[in-house]
Design a protein around this motif. Structure first.
Motif, PDB file in Angstrom:
ATOM      1  N   ARG B 123       0.784  -1.394   0.016  1.00  0.00           N
ATOM      2  CA  ARG B 123       0.133   0.114  -0.076  1.00  0.00           C
ATOM      3  C   ARG B 123       1.014   1.348  -0.160  1.00  0.00           C
ATOM      4  O   ARG B 123       0.290   2.351  -0.096  1.00  0.00           O
ATOM      5  N   ILE B 190      -3.243   2.471  -5.908  1.00  0.00           N
ATOM      6  CA  ILE B 190      -3.243   4.135  -6.579  1.00  0.00           C
ATOM      7  C   ILE B 190      -3.890   4.758  -5.635  1.00  0.00           C
ATOM      8  O   ILE B 190      -3.561   6.049  -5.727  1.00  0.00           O
ATOM      9  N   ASP B 191      -4.631   4.481  -4.842  1.00  0.00           N
ATOM     10  CA  ASP B 191      -5.225   5.274  -3.495  1.00  0.00           C
ATOM     11  C   ASP B 191      -4.467   5.868  -2.721  1.00  0.00           C
ATOM     12  O   ASP B 191      -4.453   6.546  -1.852  1.00  0.00           O
ATOM     13  N   ALA B 192      -3.070   5.318  -2.748  1.00  0.00           N
ATOM     14  CA  ALA B 192      -1.912   5.623  -1.846  1.00  0.00           C
ATOM     15  C   ALA B 192      -0.901   6.596  -2.489  1.00  0.00           C
ATOM     16  O   ALA B 192      -0.107   6.972  -1.990  1.00  0.00           O
ATOM     17  N   VAL B 193      -1.119   7.059  -3.901  1.00  0.00           N
ATOM     18  CA  VAL B 193      -0.088   7.694  -4.441  1.00  0.00           C
ATOM     19  C   VAL B 193      -0.623   9.144  -4.315  1.00  0.00           C
ATOM     20  O   VAL B 193      -1.647   9.245  -3.878  1.00  0.00           O
ATOM     21  N   VAL B 194       0.421   9.732  -4.204  1.00  0.00           N
ATOM     22  CA  VAL B 194       0.227  11.394  -3.956  1.00  0.00           C
ATOM     23  C   VAL B 194      -0.556  11.884  -5.154  1.00  0.00           C
ATOM     24  O   VAL B 194      -0.257  11.451  -6.302  1.00  0.00           O
TER      25      VAL B 194
END
Lengths: 338, 338
Positions: B123, B190-194
């Motif tokens: 994650r 992807i939801d953990a990407v800045v």
């Protein structure tokens, strides 16, 4: 995070004025917060402030040294580190908008610890946000949106704050980028937030408020920018604006950094209403802000007159004409309910 | 990051099957990658694999211990740490989808160093992405989108991969969430990407490929979800899909975690086309995938028949009916050019 004022603006030895964009923005909007500038030999930027060394700045009351310049690659050159340590040893905090944490430089981390000073990395969120909830909250909100990046969204929101406060309205600029954070002393660099929490960060940034209080939220990117539209959408949903202003630079032909053409102002209005309705069904466009700096006076005035008529909206250049007509329109559409 | 196979699935002592959702997903799709499961006393989850201790798993060739469970709050309980250290000492890597880094536990970090093993925090992106460019790249791409979160987007993409490969088509599942990453051995949460880099990460995830190669990109969230729509939009722009499948759970009344009603399937189709056109003007909806697990057989078949007719699209439940008709439609709409 609240950055202590007043500021000493550190310009390093950057090769041109553009590299000191952040410092110029601070001086434009908060000259009263700046005791002076500190430049290293060879610096080609100048904010027009008194040149001070650390001791002089301290004597003038400086509380925070702001690194108001961006180096190529957003790094902090080794030969700047010594000055930052000197500032910490003099009892100042240090703030930057660079990508690398100040505390990752051992000499800076050690000096901050030694002196009990704060290090502000304004591009790195210093708190954990919740995910957005999408529920309505009291207070009025305005978001500046754009046909592209860098078309005047921050400037327009700041100009609105100034004009609204001058008229006795309750209004707060809400910063979403590094320069805006230095200008307002707080905020969130929204493009540095982990994607799951962008809407939640925007909700945190513009919390419930008095029924006639305006949050003026600095927009980011564009719903039509293939690199950043997701950031723009999360910010739109979290800010849940009642009103938005479309910002536009009429001489630009391609969107910043990509090959895509700019969308029309009308397309931005329609898409923003379509998407914004998810969290605020009453969202409406209340004006246009055109950056006409590359146009001659007559051409600029003619363009604004035509765009305003075509869209049935007040149309200004915040620098050339001021934002008075935009505030008139807000007052007309959102009368204070006694 | 490429996670070494085969896996030993660690289930800890979680109180129910739901907490082992990730492990179940791995067993559903990659039973051949799992040598067994490791459960602590009191564990109420069971993936139906052979119970093994660390030594037995090692003897069976396990290369990576996967923490296939989510504890309340996504934390790693102290009493699990010992087992992870034991696995590292036996020469296995360790992988989790928890929010806190494995290396932040001193005993785990030290054991990994001591044994030269890898720690995978799936994650937490382990690389820096560029911003999205929005330029077209060769190869075919399909994205699963949804009327909400958790409606079958991952399952549908995996089922498509299986069916397409069985027919001799070139197809790769592209994982955008933790369970998907364990199932495919790679991917980006992807939801953990800045937020600034979401579109860029999606571009990286589904790179240029052969003209008749399909990337089957696992969708996230929903364009109509007030918490996560920005993530969904960035993923849509970066994936630049030629085709998309709308996934839907017909008994759900509110979107996950918020008070908003679900959008209609038609609204999702129209909005996805409208937004997706920015990076792929040819984007088209090619089918519907309905999760009918809460409906009786006749009701489920009737609903799918009606939805398919109403939208003029093949409509399946990947579990109940399989995804054959979705693949038929892809082959028909995107014929391989000799």
């Amino acid at each position: 995070m609240e950055i202590q004022k007043p500021y000493l603006l550190f310009l390093g030895d950057v090769p041109d004025q553009l590299a000191a964009k952040t410092a110029h923005g601070i001086v434009d909007w908060r000259p009263e917060w700046c005791v002076g500038q500190l430049r290293l030999p060879g610096c080609k930027a100048d904010c027009g402030l008194t040149d001070l060394d650390i001791a002089q700045a301290k004597a003038k009351g400086a509380k925070t040294l702001i690194v108001g310049v961006a180096n190529a690659g957003g790094v902090l050159p080794e030969h700047w580190v010594g000055k930052l340590v000197e500032a910490l040893d003099a009892g100042m905090d240090v703030a930057t908008g660079l990508h690398r944490r100040l505390s990752s430089f051992p000499a800076i981390a050690e000096a901050a610890r030694r002196n009990g000073r704060a290090l502000h990395d304004v591009r790195i969120p210093d708190m954990e946000f919740a995910t957005g909830k999408g529920t309505r909250r009291q207070g009025l909100r305005l978001l500046t949106v754009g046909t592209d990046c860098s078309v005047g969204k921050k400037y327009t929101a700041l100009a609105l704050e100034k004009e609204m406060r001058a008229r006795g309205l309750q209004a707060d600029f809400r910063a979403t980028g590094q320069t805006g954070i230095f200008i307002s002393g707080r905020g969130v660099a929204i493009d540095a937030v982990v994607s799951d929490f962008v809407a939640g960060a925007a909700e945190w940034l513009s919390p419930e408020n008095a029924v006639d209080h305006w949050d003026l939220v600095e927009g980011q990117g564009s719903l039509f920018h293939p690199s950043f539209a997701g950031v723009t959408l999360g910010l739109l949903h979290g800010a849940q604006p009642d009103a938005f202003i479309v910002c536009h630079e009429p001489t630009r032909t391609k969107m910043r950094g990509v090959q895509h053409a700019l969308p029309s102002i009308q397309a931005v209005i329609e898409r923003t209403v379509l998407e914004g309705q998810l969290t605020n069904p009453g969202i409406q466009c209340t004006g246009l802000a055109i950056n006409t700096e590359h146009l001659a006076e007559q051409e600029a005035l003619g363009l604004m007159e035509r765009l305003g008529r075509d869209h049935g909206l007040p149309c200004v250049d915040p620098i050339r004409t001021g934002v008075g007509p935009l505030v008139d329109e807000l007052v007309r559409r959102f009368p204070v309910r006694g």
